[in-house]
Each structure stands twice: as structure tokens, then as C-alpha cells.
Design a protein around this motif. Structure first.
Motif, PDB file in Angstrom:
ATOM      1  N   PRO A 179       0.808  -1.218   0.000  1.00  0.00           N
ATOM      2  CA  PRO A 179       0.000   0.000   0.000  1.00  0.00           C
ATOM      3  C   PRO A 179       0.849   1.280   0.000  1.00  0.00           C
ATOM      4  N   ILE A 180       1.323   1.590  -1.201  1.00  0.00           N
ATOM      5  CA  ILE A 180       2.062   2.825  -1.471  1.00  0.00           C
ATOM      6  C   ILE A 180       1.436   3.403  -2.732  1.00  0.00           C
ATOM      7  N   TRP A 181       1.302   4.719  -2.761  1.00  0.00           N
ATOM      8  CA  TRP A 181       0.634   5.376  -3.883  1.00  0.00           C
ATOM      9  C   TRP A 181       1.520   6.479  -4.438  1.00  0.00           C
ATOM     10  N   LYS A 182       1.474   6.644  -5.758  1.00  0.00           N
ATOM     11  CA  LYS A 182       2.216   7.768  -6.326  1.00  0.00           C
ATOM     12  C   LYS A 182       1.308   8.644  -7.171  1.00  0.00           C
ATOM     13  N   LYS A 183       1.591   9.933  -7.038  1.00  0.00           N
ATOM     14  CA  LYS A 183       0.860  10.959  -7.781  1.00  0.00           C
ATOM     15  C   LYS A 183       1.857  11.569  -8.755  1.00  0.00           C
ATOM     16  N   GLU A 184       1.487  11.593 -10.024  1.00  0.00           N
ATOM     17  CA  GLU A 184       2.337  12.230 -11.028  1.00  0.00           C
ATOM     18  C   GLU A 184       1.965  13.702 -11.113  1.00  0.00           C
ATOM     19  N   MET A 185       2.980  14.558 -10.955  1.00  0.00           N
ATOM     20  CA  MET A 185       2.752  16.000 -11.030  1.00  0.00           C
ATOM     21  C   MET A 185       3.207  16.487 -12.401  1.00  0.00           C
ATOM     22  N   PHE A 186       2.246  16.997 -13.167  1.00  0.00           N
ATOM     23  CA  PHE A 186       2.545  17.572 -14.475  1.00  0.00           C
ATOM     24  C   PHE A 186       2.541  19.092 -14.348  1.00  0.00           C
ATOM     25  N   GLU A 187       2.821  19.780 -15.477  1.00  0.00           N
ATOM     26  CA  GLU A 187       2.799  21.253 -15.493  1.00  0.00           C
ATOM     27  C   GLU A 187       1.473  21.797 -14.945  1.00  0.00           C
ATOM     28  N   LYS A 227      -1.467  19.743 -13.958  1.00  0.00           N
ATOM     29  CA  LYS A 227      -2.398  18.837 -13.250  1.00  0.00           C
ATOM     30  C   LYS A 227      -1.598  17.809 -12.467  1.00  0.00           C
ATOM     31  N   SER A 228      -2.297  17.032 -11.644  1.00  0.00           N
ATOM     32  CA  SER A 228      -1.650  15.904 -10.966  1.00  0.00           C
ATOM     33  C   SER A 228      -2.602  14.715 -11.011  1.00  0.00           C
ATOM     34  N   VAL A 229      -2.033  13.506 -11.104  1.00  0.00           N
ATOM     35  CA  VAL A 229      -2.837  12.302 -11.309  1.00  0.00           C
ATOM     36  C   VAL A 229      -2.341  11.175 -10.412  1.00  0.00           C
ATOM     37  N   TRP A 230      -3.248  10.555  -9.646  1.00  0.00           N
ATOM     38  CA  TRP A 230      -2.887   9.352  -8.883  1.00  0.00           C
ATOM     39  C   TRP A 230      -2.738   8.201  -9.866  1.00  0.00           C
ATOM     40  N   VAL A 231      -1.566   7.599  -9.928  1.00  0.00           N
ATOM     41  CA  VAL A 231      -1.274   6.573 -10.929  1.00  0.00           C
ATOM     42  C   VAL A 231      -2.119   5.319 -10.678  1.00  0.00           C
ATOM     43  N   SER A 232      -2.676   4.770 -11.745  1.00  0.00           N
ATOM     44  CA  SER A 232      -3.454   3.511 -11.736  1.00  0.00           C
ATOM     45  C   SER A 232      -4.810   3.612 -11.028  1.00  0.00           C
ATOM     46  N   VAL A 286     -11.822   5.384   9.944  1.00  0.00           N
ATOM     47  CA  VAL A 286     -11.381   4.730   8.718  1.00  0.00           C
ATOM     48  C   VAL A 286     -10.310   5.617   8.087  1.00  0.00           C
ATOM     49  N   LEU A 287      -9.104   5.067   7.939  1.00  0.00           N
ATOM     50  CA  LEU A 287      -7.994   5.840   7.370  1.00  0.00           C
ATOM     51  C   LEU A 287      -8.104   5.884   5.851  1.00  0.00           C
ATOM     52  N   LEU A 288      -7.718   7.015   5.297  1.00  0.00           N
ATOM     53  CA  LEU A 288      -7.807   7.213   3.845  1.00  0.00           C
ATOM     54  C   LEU A 288      -6.423   7.555   3.296  1.00  0.00           C
ATOM     55  N   PHE A 289      -6.113   6.966   2.156  1.00  0.00           N
ATOM     56  CA  PHE A 289      -4.818   7.227   1.524  1.00  0.00           C
ATOM     57  C   PHE A 289      -5.008   7.521   0.043  1.00  0.00           C
ATOM     58  N   GLY A 290      -3.988   8.149  -0.544  1.00  0.00           N
ATOM     59  CA  GLY A 290      -3.965   8.368  -1.992  1.00  0.00           C
ATOM     60  C   GLY A 290      -5.222   9.080  -2.471  1.00  0.00           C
ATOM     61  N   ILE A 291      -5.786   8.554  -3.556  1.00  0.00           N
ATOM     62  CA  ILE A 291      -6.945   9.227  -4.146  1.00  0.00           C
ATOM     63  C   ILE A 291      -8.157   9.183  -3.205  1.00  0.00           C
ATOM     64  N   ALA A 292      -8.194   8.213  -2.302  1.00  0.00           N
ATOM     65  CA  ALA A 292      -9.321   8.138  -1.361  1.00  0.00           C
ATOM     66  C   ALA A 292      -9.362   9.391  -0.486  1.00  0.00           C
ATOM     67  N   LYS A 293      -8.189   9.878  -0.114  1.00  0.00           N
ATOM     68  CA  LYS A 293      -8.088  11.095   0.692  1.00  0.00           C
ATOM     69  C   LYS A 293      -8.596  12.298  -0.103  1.00  0.00           C
ATOM     70  N   ASP A 294      -8.257  12.329  -1.394  1.00  0.00           N
ATOM     71  CA  ASP A 294      -8.723  13.434  -2.241  1.00  0.00           C
ATOM     72  C   ASP A 294     -10.237  13.392  -2.446  1.00  0.00           C
ATOM     73  N   ILE A 295     -10.779  12.179  -2.612  1.00  0.00           N
ATOM     74  CA  ILE A 295     -12.225  12.045  -2.855  1.00  0.00           C
ATOM     75  C   ILE A 295     -13.019  12.553  -1.654  1.00  0.00           C
ATOM     76  N   PRO A 327      -7.093   2.341  -2.027  1.00  0.00           N
ATOM     77  CA  PRO A 327      -7.362   2.495  -3.464  1.00  0.00           C
ATOM     78  C   PRO A 327      -6.253   1.793  -4.249  1.00  0.00           C
ATOM     79  N   PRO A 328      -6.372   1.714  -5.596  1.00  0.00           N
ATOM     80  CA  PRO A 328      -5.364   0.986  -6.367  1.00  0.00           C
ATOM     81  C   PRO A 328      -3.946   1.438  -6.013  1.00  0.00           C
ATOM     82  N   VAL A 329      -3.084   0.460  -5.656  1.00  0.00           N
ATOM     83  CA  VAL A 329      -1.730   0.818  -5.224  1.00  0.00           C
ATOM     84  C   VAL A 329      -0.856   1.103  -6.445  1.00  0.00           C
TER      85      VAL A 329
END
Lengths: 139, 80
Positions: free
Chosen positions: A121-129, A131-136, B3-12, B75-77
Motif C-alpha cells: 500500500p504505497i501510492w504515487k501521484k504524477e505531477m505535471f505542469e 495537473k496531478s494524477v494518482w497513478v493507476s 477509517v484511514l484514507l490514503f492516496g486518491i481516497a483522501k482526495d475524494i 485504493p489501487p496501489v
């Protein structure tokens, strides 16, 4: 196998990993270093931001090492993932293993990075000029 | 129940945790929690996957929840 090094850190020093894996019984060391790439789908990436559910991520990384240890005879293992904001070319993950022979070394290293990407459970966000996008996140 | 939220779940949701107070009806299972999340925040239904961890382990929809569990939305890792 010696006690593996499993860590989530702010900054990765790739120069350390050789000494951490160097081992008299091993004929080979394989290291995968994941780094920040400058383009995704022809869009310029400025940086990546990594977030981890740290306690669970460490447990899942331990499971991956245990699974790999059942499949291959490993002498030393390092799994280290970075969190926070990472710029282009910076290292974000290091997977390293030392084994007696190279086949097991390549296979175990490959297995551990591939499985990490699927389960930890690790997440990455791509930062563009602009916008930003959570990958996958989305299909 | 938190309930802990991470990644896009935190943004939503717009914060890093959701709190169900004793006065609320607590979600009884992982499946129940997911249904309630999607009902309150339809964006969760659009994700590639939606997992829940209970006490730092991936949990199936059938797993029961109690107020002292550590619960997290996964959310999707995308590590590595």
C-alpha cells in the motif's frame, strides 16, 4: 538468510546497497532501482509524490521477502521504498538480493519488485505542469 | 470507528480519515463499509479497485468490523 533490511525512508542512498548485500556465500548481487521518469504518455512529468500506509506497507514487504525465500535461496535482501516528493531521476525504490548463483538472484529480484507493485500500500501521484494524477487509480 | 484514507481516497473525501460516531449505525462488515462509501462518494465506484485493510491486512467483503479495528481504505496501489 540474514535478517532482511525492509524500510520506508524519506531519501534513498543507492550507494549503500552494495555493502548491505555483499556476502561471502553469494556469487551474485542483483539490484533493481526504480527512478522517476521524465515523461508519461508524452506528457512531461515534473515530480512524483509518494504516500505510504507505513505499518501495513512494511508488513506486506515482509510477506514478499518470505514468499521469495520459499522459492529461492537468498542470502541477503534489501527492500527500501521512498516517500515524499521525488524529482526526475531520483531513486524511489531499491530491491536488492544476494544469492549463490545468478539465476535465483535475477528471479528473486524480479519477483519482489513485481509483487511490491501489486500488493504494497504505497501510492504515487504524477505531477505535471498543469495537473496531478494518482497513478493507476482509474481504469 | 475511524477509517484511514490514503492516496486518491483522501482526495475524494477531502480528509485523511472518516469517523463514524457511536450514534451512527457502524458499518458491520467490509462489504457494508464499501457500499456506504460508494453511496456517499460515487467517485469510489469509478476506481480500478477498492480494497479495505483491517488491522493492516487485506480483508474480504465478508470480514466483520468492530469499533476498535484499525480500518483503512486501500485504493489501487502504485508503488515502485
Amino acid at each position: 538468510m540474514e535478517k532482511p533490511i525492509i524500510e520506508i525512508v524519506e531519501t534513498i542512498d543507492t550507494a549503500r546497497v552494495y555493502d548491505e548485500l555483499s556476502d561471502a556465500k553469494s556469487g551474485g548481487i542483483c539490484v533493481f532501482v526504480g527512478t522517476v521518469r521524465d515523461f508519461t504518455n508524452n506528457e512531461s512529468v515534473i515530480s512524483l509524490e509518494f504516500e505510504a500506509y507505513k505499518s501495513m506497507a512494511l508488513k506486506e514487504m515482509e510477506k514478499i521477502v518470505d514468499q521469495a525465500a520459499e522459492k529461492w535461496s537468498m542470502n541477503k535482501v534489501v527492500i527500501r521504498h521512498a516517500v515524499g516528493l521525488k524529482k526526475v531521476q531520483e531513486p524511489v525504490v531499491v530491491i536488492g538480493v544476494s544469492t549463490a548463483h545468478r539465476d535465483a538472484c535475477f528471479a528473486a529480484c524480479r519477483y519482489m519488485i513485481d509483487t511490491l507493485k501489486e500488493t504494497v500500500p504505497i501510492w504515487k501521484k504524477e505531477m505535471f505542469e498543469d495537473k496531478s494524477v494518482w497513478v493507476s487509480a482509474h481504469p | 470507528m475511524e477509517v484511514l484514507l490514503f492516496g486518491i481516497a483522501k482526495d475524494i473525501v477531502g480528509k485523511s480519515e472518516i469517523r463514524f460516531s457511536e450514534a451512527d449505525t457502524l458499518p458491520g462488515s467490509v462489504g457494508d463499509l464499501k457500499r456506504r462509501l460508494i453511496a456517499s462518494y460515487p467517485e469510489f465506484g469509478k476506481l480500478s479497485s477498492l480494497a479495505v485493510a483491517v488491522n493492516s491486512e487485506y480483508a474480504t467483503d465478508a470480514v466483520f468490523l468492530t469499533k476498535n479495528d484499525e480500518i483503512a481504505i486501500i485504493p489501487p496501489v502504485s508503488g515502485g
